[in-house]
Design an enzyme around this catalytic site. Structure first.
Site, PDB file in Angstrom:
ATOM      1  N   LYS A 111     -27.221 -35.251 -36.430  1.00  0.00           N
ATOM      2  CA  LYS A 111     -26.931 -36.584 -36.956  1.00  0.00           C
ATOM      3  C   LYS A 111     -27.864 -36.928 -38.125  1.00  0.00           C
ATOM      4  CE  LYS A 111     -23.702 -37.419 -33.974  1.00  0.00           C
ATOM      5  NZ  LYS A 111     -23.166 -36.074 -33.912  1.00  0.00           N
ATOM      6  N   ASP A 112     -27.364 -37.809 -38.991  1.00  0.00           N
ATOM      7  CA  ASP A 112     -28.110 -38.223 -40.173  1.00  0.00           C
ATOM      8  C   ASP A 112     -29.517 -38.691 -39.817  1.00  0.00           C
ATOM      9  OD1 ASP A 112     -25.868 -38.762 -42.567  1.00  0.00           O
ATOM     10  OD2 ASP A 112     -25.100 -38.880 -40.519  1.00  0.00           O
ATOM     11  N   ARG A 113     -30.442 -38.406 -40.729  1.00  0.00           N
ATOM     12  CA  ARG A 113     -31.816 -38.854 -40.510  1.00  0.00           C
ATOM     13  C   ARG A 113     -31.969 -40.332 -40.874  1.00  0.00           C
ATOM     14  NH1 ARG A 113     -37.543 -36.324 -42.751  1.00  0.00           N
ATOM     15  NH2 ARG A 113     -38.812 -38.059 -42.050  1.00  0.00           N
TER      16      ARG A 113
END
Length: 390
Positions: free
Chosen positions: A67-69
């Site tokens: 998942k996106d940081r």
């Protein structure tokens, strides 16, 4: 040209992702199932911290997607049932130090909370999710761009969106064609490592490992420190690179294969349909169709990564794949070869287009639009937004 960065992720809470899995938790099983909510941290950062905290290998922790940081994301992870973990666990990261917390302000703090939701008999693997729900605030959207957005939305509703890999796949790529993978494929492991560490900082003291370690120490993960200390002890570059976790080495291969796949699709669209060309990272371009005359064919089209295991019936695609592979000097012997301890250039299939589901405008201001939608596993919200805003 549209610059996506000025429109999204001004704050982590502007980009909210919620993973959906295709099964329900059980009351018992071989693996504990946790719901992990995090902000301003990558999935791998959390996994590496948990592996140390719980004294297990990172590979013991299962997850379905990275998942996106810079976002607030919710996803599922699995941990073996014999590992002792509290029902709920929260940690804040302050200046690289992990501090236990009762709760987290996900809009302001960098950290995570995980809560046990049940059990499962299967460890989660990449791709095990059904997809992701998104709530995204698009900022700095002026009157003219708003018109473009609504016009493009009608096209996407009718024809879907080209299913390119998003920028998250290319974190190991520093420049336009500077792929770590290609250096590894040619056997130049030192150049591969120099390119890898150039993302971390200065290479001024490359070869003087004590000074090099000192220069980069504050920016390094523990395994990167171990790699440099291994070189200091006299390890060869070939042995040292294997200190990097397998999933990091796999990323080098995935980045290159994802780039090739994006190029196949871009060339195909430009050869068949009216299109617009959009800026991507590293001066790369993506092309999005603006009209499709064979949508039933296109929406069912699956594109292989190499065409070696999965045959290509579409003659145009077959020619494009061959041309692009030849352009990068990939030989028959390279497919399925072992490089740096991983099998590379393996085949697979990926859908050419995706259709966002349940797309809604859930908020508006004078200069922003907030949208919500669901995307199938493996499709990127950032790609959809590049299409809609260009």
């Amino acid at each position: 040209m549209m610059d996506l960065e000025k429109h999204i992720k001004q704050k982590p809470s502007d980009f909210v992702v919620e993973e959906v899995i295709p099964f329900s938790p059980r009351k018992d099983g071989q693996f504990q199932l946790f719901l992990l909510k995090k902000s301003s941290l990558s999935t791998l950062q959390v996994v590496r911290f948990l592996s140390k905290l719980l004294k297990i290998k990172p590979s013991d922790i299962g997850f379905a997607g990275l998942k996106d940081r810079f976002a607030v994301t919710t996803q599922y992870i699995t941990v073996p049932s014999d590992v002792n973990i509290p029902d709920k666990l929260c940690f804040i990261n302050k200046g690289g130090k992990w501090l236990k917390a009762e709760s987290i302000d996900f809009g302001r703090e960098q950290g995570f909370c995980m809560e046990r939701v049940g059990f499962t008999d299967q460890k989660l693997q990449l791709g095990d999710n059904s997809g992701n729900r998104f709530v995204i605030k698009i900022r700095n959207i002026h009157k003219e761009q708003r018109k473009i957005f609504y016009h493009n939305l009608e096209i996407v509703k009718k024809y879907g969106c080209a299913n390119y890999f998003g920028e998250q796949r290319f974190g190991s790529v520093k420049g336009r064609n500077d792929f770590i993978f290609l250096y590894l494929l040619k056997g130049d492991v030192e150049k591969a490592l120099k390119t890898y560490f150039s993302i971390k900082g200065s290479l001024k003291h490359w070869g003087n490992w004590e000074l090099f370690y000192r220069d980069l120490r504050g920016n390094l993960e523990d395994y990167e420190k171990d790699l440099i200390l291994g070189l200091k002890r006299g390890l060869s570059f070939e042995k040292a690179i294997r200190i990097l976790p397998k999933n990091v080495r796999l990323m080098f291969n995935f980045a290159f294969q994802s780039f090739l796949w994006n190029e196949y699709l871009r060339r195909y669209i430009e050869s068949k349909y009216p299109f617009k060309r959009v800026n991507f990272i590293h001066s790369w371009k993506l092309s999005f169709y603006i009209e499709v005359y064979d949508i039933e064919y296109l929406k069912n089209l699956e594109i292989p990564y190499t065409g070696r295991e999965y045959s290509v019936n579409d003659k145009l695609f077959k020619e494009i794949i061959r041309e692009i592979i030849d352009k990068f000097g990939i030989k028959e012997k390279d497919f399925g070869k072992e490089v740096a301890g991983i099998k590379v250039l393996t085949d697979g299939l990926r859908k050419a287009v995706f259709f966002p589901q349940d797309f809604k405008i859930v908020g508006k201001t004078k200069d922003s639009i907030t949208v919500s939608f669901f995307l199938p596993a493996g499709s990127y919200a950032t790609i959809l937004l590049r299409n809609l805003l260009s």
